[in-house]
Scaffold this active site. Structure first.
Site, PDB file in Angstrom:
ATOM      1  CG  ASN A  13      81.040  62.668  40.539  1.00  0.00           C
ATOM      2  OD1 ASN A  13      81.805  61.707  40.406  1.00  0.00           O
ATOM      3  ND2 ASN A  13      81.095  63.749  39.748  1.00  0.00           N
ATOM      4  CG  HIS A 100      81.048  65.388  35.637  1.00  0.00           C
ATOM      5  ND1 HIS A 100      82.070  66.308  35.654  1.00  0.00           N
ATOM      6  CD2 HIS A 100      80.400  65.516  36.817  1.00  0.00           C
ATOM      7  CE1 HIS A 100      82.043  66.948  36.805  1.00  0.00           C
ATOM      8  NE2 HIS A 100      81.040  66.491  37.526  1.00  0.00           N
ATOM      9  CD  GLU A 102      85.167  67.260  37.348  1.00  0.00           C
ATOM     10  OE1 GLU A 102      85.244  66.050  37.613  1.00  0.00           O
ATOM     11  OE2 GLU A 102      84.847  68.120  38.202  1.00  0.00           O
ATOM     12  CD  GLU A 172      77.264  68.107  38.397  1.00  0.00           C
ATOM     13  OE1 GLU A 172      77.198  67.787  39.587  1.00  0.00           O
ATOM     14  OE2 GLU A 172      78.189  67.755  37.649  1.00  0.00           O
ATOM     15  N   GLY A 178      83.197  72.363  42.416  1.00  0.00           N
ATOM     16  CA  GLY A 178      84.460  72.313  43.152  1.00  0.00           C
ATOM     17  C   GLY A 178      85.020  73.679  43.503  1.00  0.00           C
ATOM     18  CB  SER A 214      79.788  74.447  45.564  1.00  0.00           C
ATOM     19  OG  SER A 214      81.040  74.504  44.882  1.00  0.00           O
TER      20      SER A 214
HETATM   21  P1  PGA Z   1      81.264  69.520  43.814  1.00  0.00           P
HETATM   22  O1  PGA Z   1      81.152  68.619  42.482  1.00  0.00           O
HETATM   23  O2  PGA Z   1      80.118  69.125  44.710  1.00  0.00           O
HETATM   24  O3  PGA Z   1      82.603  69.154  44.401  1.00  0.00           O
HETATM   25  O4  PGA Z   1      81.176  70.941  43.393  1.00  0.00           O
HETATM   26  C1  PGA Z   1      79.906  68.274  41.917  1.00  0.00           C
HETATM   27  C2  PGA Z   1      80.118  67.444  40.672  1.00  0.00           C
HETATM   28  O5  PGA Z   1      81.049  67.736  39.903  1.00  0.00           O
HETATM   29  O6  PGA Z   1      79.365  66.474  40.410  1.00  0.00           O
END
Ligand code: PGA
Length: 258
Positions: A13, A100, A102, A172, A178, A214
């Site tokens: 992603n 997602h 976000e 997630e 992140g 992560s």
């Molecule tokens: P990350 O993000 O691997 O940077 O933690 C995963 C995601 O949001 O799909």
């Protein structure tokens, strides 16, 4: 189907990262490196929509699948700024992330909207990667299963068993995205087993269940060895070809052929 029979799937992603020159280097490296993986490891990248044509040109003929990070809840019409699922398929895309965290957080996407977007993706022939996950506050309050269960149920309620079987679901945890702080393999497996049971009740027990948050070359193998973790949705590490390919190889050693 047992864990041993389910293929592994690793999807990058990219989020809002990339420019033409850097994309070309990354896509070529991923296309080349993934050629060495066993057949039961699927690899994909979800790129910013404006780079779909470039992605198609560089990945066509490779084994890497591609797609987007969102689709519109509408099929066409006066929706300024939106991109419809059928438009995405014009560029050979197979995958679409929906829901997602976000988008849920920064674009106020409701569970209902995520469910409609999932339907639009399915109608267009895309594989929706439906993301679910709890915040740290929700985990600490002991409501993880309630939160992810409700997020998944909203989607499943709109689908037939056949449609549900075409999903990919990504767990997630918001606190792991992140942050460098992955869920432990045990924490992730517990939620995956819960989601698997929910999907089984819908007649879709074999839906690939990805863990995201992560994932790095150092923790991927332990995560992917869990019985209900079928691969990963990779953010930050998907922007570095060597890290992403190392995560794909971790999927390979935990796959049947590996
Ligand atoms: P990350 O993000 O691997 O940077 O933690 C995963 C995601 O949001 O799909």
């Amino acid at each position: 189907m047992s864990k041993q029979q389910r293929a592994k799937l690793v999807v990058g992603n990219w989020k809002m990262h990339g420019r033409l020159a850097a994309n070309a280097t990354l896509l070529q490296a991923v296309a080349q490196g993934s050629g060495e993986l066993p057949a039961d490891v699927r690899v994909g990248v979800c790129v910013p929509g404006v780079y779909l044509a470039q992605t198609q040109a560089l990945l066509e003929g490779s084994r890497v699948e591609w797609g987007v990070q969102d689709v519109s809840a509408f099929t066409h019409g006066a929706y300024t700024g939106e991109v419809a699922a059928p438009m995405v398929t014009d560029f050979g895309a197979m995958l679409a992330i929906v829901g997602h965290s976000e988008r849920r957080a920064y674009h106020r996407e409701s569970a209902e909207l995520v469910a409609v977007k999932t339907q639009r993706a399915l109608e267009a022939g895309l594989t929706p990667i439906v993301c679910v996950g709890e915040t740290l506050e929700e985990r600490e309050a002991g409501s993880t299963e309630q939160v992810v269960g409700a997020q998944l149920d909203e989607v499943l309620a709109k689908l037939s068993a056949q449609e549900a079987a075409r999903l990919v679901v990504a767990y997630e945890p918001v606190w792991a995205i992140g942050t460098g702080k992955s869920a432990t393999a045990e924490q992730a497996q517990a939620v995956h087993a819960f989601l698997r049971a929910r999907l089984a009740a819908k007649g879709a027990a074999d839906v690939p269940l990805l863990y995201g948050g992560s994932v790095k070359p150092e923790n991927a193998e332990e995560l992917f060895r869990q019985p209900d973790i079928d691969g990963g949705l990779i953010g930050g590490a998907s922007l570095k070809d060597q890290d992403f390919l190392a995560i794909c190889r971790a999927a390979a050693v935990t796959s049947v052929a590996g």
